[in-house]
Design an enzyme around this catalytic site. Structure first.
Site, PDB file in Angstrom:
ATOM      1  CG  HIS A 109      30.644  44.417  44.875  1.00 38.47           C
ATOM      2  ND1 HIS A 109      31.917  44.009  45.208  1.00 38.47           N
ATOM      3  CD2 HIS A 109      29.933  44.394  46.029  1.00 38.47           C
ATOM      4  CE1 HIS A 109      31.978  43.741  46.499  1.00 38.47           C
ATOM      5  NE2 HIS A 109      30.780  43.976  47.030  1.00 38.47           N
ATOM      6  CG  ASP A 147      35.907  42.978  40.361  1.00 39.16           C
ATOM      7  OD1 ASP A 147      35.558  44.175  40.442  1.00 39.16           O
ATOM      8  OD2 ASP A 147      35.464  42.099  41.113  1.00 39.16           O
TER       9      ASP A 147
END
Length: 374
Positions: free
Chosen positions: A128, A158
Site C-alpha cells: 500500500h 497513491d
C-alpha cells in the site's frame, strides 16, 4: 468540452490511484468507460460518495465469461487508451494484456498502475501507499526531530506518485501515438513516482545542504519559519516565511524581537518565541492580521473550507448534494467540467455498450456476461 475531447478511454475498474487517474482524464474531456465487476468491488461507502468514480459511465461485465472478454476487446478496438490497475500478470491471464489489446488496436496506449512496478523482486507482492513511500525513501523525510516518520495520508504515494505519473505517461504516449501510429505500454509504479518526487532532496544531499535526520532541515519543520503553530483556540497557522523579505514581514506583524534566524543555534529560541506568540490569539484573529500580506502565513483549514479565496476561485463545488474539489487545472479555451456524479456499478451497461458500437448487448445481458444495474 475539455482539451481531451474526442479521446476514448477504457478503464478496468480498480481502487485508489487508477480510478483517480481516470477521473482526471474524464474531467479533462476524455470519454472514459469504467468496466466493473457485477455488484462492484471494494468501496469506501455508498456509490454516490465514491467521488473517484465521478465523471464517467459504468458498465458491469463478468470478466470470467469469455463473451465479456470479447466485449472488452471490442471496446478496446474503438479506444485510444486502456487503464488497468491489476497485479502484474492478471490482465494477461484474463486475455486482456497488452499483446491481446494491441492485436485489435495497434495505436492503443496501455496504461498500467501498480505499486511496485511490472517487474523486480517485489512485483508480485502486496503493498500500500505507506510501503511504497517507505522503500522509496520518501517516508523517512517526513516527521519532526526525534520522532518517527509521519504518514501523509495516502496523498503522496497513491495520488501524487501514482495517479499523476500515470496521467502524465498516458498523455505523452497519446501525443506520440498520433505521430507514429503506434501505441505502447505505460508502466506507472507508485514506488518510482514517489522516488522521483524526492529529486530535490537528493540534490540537496549531494550538495551537503540536507541532513538525513528528520526535522532538522529548511523544509521539514527544522526551520522555525517553516512550521505550523497552535493558536489559542486549538487550531493552527502555517508559516512559510523562507525568503528574507517575507520573514521580515512576519516578524513585523507579530510584533516580536526575534533572534538572528541565520544562526541555526538560535532556531530553538526562535521556535519557542513563535510558539508562545501564536498561542496568544485565535486562528481567526491571526488570519485577519495576515490576510493579504506577504508574510506567508495561512490558517490550517479542514477539507472543503470556506475561506474567501476558495469561494472566489470555486475550488470546491457542490454536486448532487456532495461537497467536493472542482476539476484542476483550468484551461482558457477548452474548459474542464465536473460532469456526471459517481455511478452505481453497471448503471449504464446497456446504453454505454450500445453507444460504443457493441451490437449484441441483449445476448450479453441474457447470458450474464453483462449486467444492467437497477
Amino acid at each position: 468540452m475539455g482539451p481531451l475531447s474526442g479521446v476514448k478511454v477504457v478503464e478496468l475498474a480498480g481502487i485508489g490511484p487508477a480510478p483517480f487517474a481516470c477521473m482526471m482524464l474524464a474531467e479533462l474531456g476524455a470519454e472514459v468507460l469504467r468496466i466493473e465487476r457485477p455488484g462492484g468491488g471494494l468501496a469506501m461507502g455508498p456509490p454516490e460518495f465514491e467521488l473517484l468514480n465521478r465523471g464517467r459511465r459504468s458498465v458491469a461485465l463478468d470478466l470470467k465469461n469469455p463473451a465479456a472478454i470479447e466485449t472488452v476487446l471490442q471496446l478496446v478496438a474503438r479506444a485510444d487508451v486502456l487503464v488497468e490497475g491489476f497485479r502484474p500478470g492478471v490482465a494477461e491471464r484474463l486475455g486482456l494484456g497488452p499483446d491481446a489489446c494491441h492485436e485489435v488496436n495497434p495505436k492503443l496506449v496501455y496504461g498500467r498502475m501498480t505499486g511496485w512496478g511490472q517487474d523486480g523482486p517485489l512485483a508480485q507482492s502486496a503493498g500500500h501507499d505507506i510501503d511504497y513511500l517507505a522503500l522509496s525513501g520518501a517516508l523517512s523525510l517526513i516527521g519532526r526531530a526525534g520522532g518517527p516518520p509521519q504518514v501523509p495520508v495516502n496523498l503522496l504515494g497513491d495520488f501524487a506518485g501514482g495517479s499523476l505519473y500515470l496521467v502524465i505517461g498516458i498523455l505523452a504516449a497519446v501525443v506520440e501515438a498520433r505521430g507514429s501510429g503506434r501505441g505502447q505500454v505505460v508502466d506507472a509504479a507508485i514506488l518510482d513516482g514517489a522516488a522521483h518526487l524526492t529529486t530535490i532532496v537528493h540534490g540537496a544531499l549531494a550538495a551537503g545542504n540536507w541532513q538525513l535526520q528528520r526535522g532538522t532541515n529548511l523544509l521539514d519543520t527544522g526551520a522555525p519559519f517553516y512550521d505550523v503553530y497552535e493558536t489559542s483556540d486549538g487550531e493552527f497557522m502555517a508559516v512559510g516565511a523562507i525568503e528574507p523579505q517575507f520573514y521580515d514581514e512576519l516578524v513585523r506583524l507579530l510584533g516580536v524581537q526575534a533572534p538572528d534566524r541565520y544562526d541555526q543555534a538560535n532556531w530553538p529560541e526562535l521556535h519557542k518565541l513563535l510558539t508562545e506568540t501564536f498561542a496568544q490569539r485565535t486562528q481567526a484573529e491571526w488570519t485577519e492580521l495576515f490576510d493579504g500580506t506577504d508574510a506567508c502565513v495561512s490558517p490550517v483549514l479542514r477539507p472543503a473550507g470556506d475561506h474567501p479565496h476558495l469561494l472566489a476561485r470555486g475550488t470546491f463545488v457542490d454536486n448532487e448534494g456532495v461537497r467536493q474539489p472542482a476539476p484542476a487545472p483550468r484551461f482558457s479555451r477548452t474548459p474542464t467540467q465536473l460532469g456526471r456524479p459517481p455511478a452505481r456499478p453497471g448503471q449504464h451497461t446497456r446504453e454505454a455498450l450500445a453507444d460504443w458500437g457493441v451490437t449484441d448487448v441483449d445476448s450479453l445481458l441474457d447470458s450474464g456476461a453483462a449486467v444492467q444495474a437497477d
